[in-house]
Write a protein that holds these residues in place. Sequence first.
Motif, short mmCIF file in Angstrom:
data_model
loop_
_atom_site.label_atom_id
_atom_site.label_comp_id
_atom_site.label_asym_id
_atom_site.label_seq_id
_atom_site.Cartn_x
_atom_site.Cartn_y
_atom_site.Cartn_z
N ARG A 1 47.98 29.98 -0.08
CA ARG A 1 48.88 29.51 0.98
C ARG A 1 48.30 28.74 2.03
O ARG A 1 49.00 27.59 2.48
N GLU A 2 47.32 28.76 2.55
CA GLU A 2 46.49 27.89 3.62
C GLU A 2 46.11 26.71 3.02
O GLU A 2 46.19 25.67 3.90
N THR A 3 45.40 26.64 1.99
CA THR A 3 45.03 25.35 1.50
C THR A 3 45.58 24.52 0.39
O THR A 3 45.65 23.36 0.28
N GLY A 4 46.73 25.20 -0.32
CA GLY A 4 47.25 24.58 -1.43
C GLY A 4 46.48 24.39 -2.56
O GLY A 4 46.77 23.79 -3.63
N SER A 5 45.32 25.15 -2.76
CA SER A 5 44.46 25.08 -3.67
C SER A 5 44.08 26.54 -4.16
O SER A 5 44.44 27.38 -3.35
N THR A 6 43.23 26.73 -5.17
CA THR A 6 43.00 28.23 -5.24
C THR A 6 41.50 28.17 -5.19
O THR A 6 40.57 27.34 -5.07
N LEU A 7 40.98 29.53 -5.03
CA LEU A 7 39.63 29.79 -4.89
C LEU A 7 38.79 29.41 -6.00
O LEU A 7 37.65 28.81 -5.82
N THR A 8 39.34 29.63 -7.18
CA THR A 8 38.76 29.06 -8.34
C THR A 8 38.38 27.47 -8.46
O THR A 8 37.35 27.32 -8.74
N ARG A 9 39.42 26.86 -8.15
CA ARG A 9 39.32 25.43 -7.91
C ARG A 9 38.16 24.86 -6.85
O ARG A 9 37.51 24.13 -7.10
N ILE B 1 35.72 26.52 -6.06
CA ILE B 1 34.41 26.78 -6.23
C ILE B 1 33.98 25.77 -7.33
O ILE B 1 32.84 25.20 -7.18
N VAL B 2 34.70 25.32 -8.27
CA VAL B 2 34.31 24.53 -9.22
C VAL B 2 34.18 22.99 -8.52
O VAL B 2 33.27 22.26 -8.75
N MET B 3 35.12 22.85 -7.44
CA MET B 3 35.08 21.39 -6.74
C MET B 3 33.48 21.28 -5.93
O MET B 3 33.00 20.26 -5.94
N ALA B 4 33.21 22.32 -5.24
CA ALA B 4 31.97 22.62 -4.92
C ALA B 4 30.81 22.50 -5.74
O ALA B 4 29.89 21.58 -5.07
N ARG B 5 30.82 22.78 -6.59
CA ARG B 5 29.58 22.56 -7.63
C ARG B 5 29.69 21.06 -8.17
O ARG B 5 28.65 20.57 -8.39
N VAL C 1 34.89 19.06 -16.58
CA VAL C 1 35.33 19.35 -15.39
C VAL C 1 35.02 18.08 -14.42
O VAL C 1 36.11 17.83 -13.79
N PHE C 2 33.96 17.52 -14.77
CA PHE C 2 33.63 16.26 -14.00
C PHE C 2 34.56 15.19 -14.02
O PHE C 2 34.90 14.71 -13.14
N ILE D 1 35.01 30.74 4.53
CA ILE D 1 34.85 30.89 2.95
C ILE D 1 34.52 29.59 2.30
O ILE D 1 33.77 29.55 1.46
N ASN D 2 35.02 28.72 2.84
CA ASN D 2 34.72 27.30 2.19
C ASN D 2 33.12 27.01 2.11
O ASN D 2 32.45 26.32 1.68
N GLU D 3 32.71 27.36 3.73
CA GLU D 3 31.32 27.20 3.90
C GLU D 3 30.47 27.84 3.23
O GLU D 3 29.22 27.68 2.64
N TRP D 4 30.97 29.13 2.90
CA TRP D 4 30.17 30.07 2.01
C TRP D 4 29.99 29.94 0.70
O TRP D 4 29.10 29.80 -0.18
#
Length: 267
Positions: free
Chosen positions: A201-209, A211-215, A248-249, A167-170
């Motif tokens: 549960r697995e990462t301690g973060s959210t998918l939305t976060r 996505i934003v961090m990857a950007r 965000v930055f 998922i992180n790679e995608w």
Amino acid sequence: MICSGEFGRLHFFNAGNLVSRGEFIHQRRVMKCWVLIYVLSGRLDISSGGICRSVASGEWLFLKPGEEHFGTAPSEGELSYLWAHFSPETPFFEAESGAAYTLPEYGRASSQRISVIFRQLVDCSRRNMYTTRMVECALEMLLTELTQEHLDSCGTGRASNPLIEDINEWIRLNCHRQITINDVAEEFHYNPEYLSSLYSRETGSTLTRSIVMARVDISKRMLSDRNMSIKEAAFSCGFNDEKYYMRVFRKFEGMTPAQYRSAIGVK
């Protein structure tokens, strides 16, 4: 391995940036505090605790209190390195797990983030507008980042589930588009609510976060190009609002995109 069993306060003394045009050799001395060195350019030849090292650009070195250290050879050409003197409230110890800070005495940074945070620490220490505690927080951020880089390099980060890694790679490959949690769930054939819960549960973060961090990470690489404007960097990595991107930055990096550019020497 240098470790701290808990997040005790770090007492900051001073920091700076040594720049030499050549023939620099570190003086022989014994410090009562810890010393952290990060080489920006050139090479520093130094011995500490009976171990000789040649610290190159992008590498860091911790010097222990009570151990003699000294230069072993004069530098060739320009040498520039950042340094900081500090002492932990809770003494560091030798271990490899169960620690708040887990730091190799010597290592190489895998990104420019260490350099940026270290420069911020030096800058904060020189300005009267920052309190001692604020400077100590900058030091804590630097050691935390070094710890995370070490954990990532050892493969001991939180995301060990193959699905989460996929998922992180995608996300990294597609975050320049206007993707949502639903898009991620559809790609991996999961219910959006279930996948969001599993990911958190697995990462301690959210998918939305994530996505934003990857950007933001992609935009940092673009900001290193002096020919690309901040607005172009924002829109190219998936943000459709320049002001939102800047907020965000600053939230994730602790500085504005313009300040980041200045910190990495892009003008």
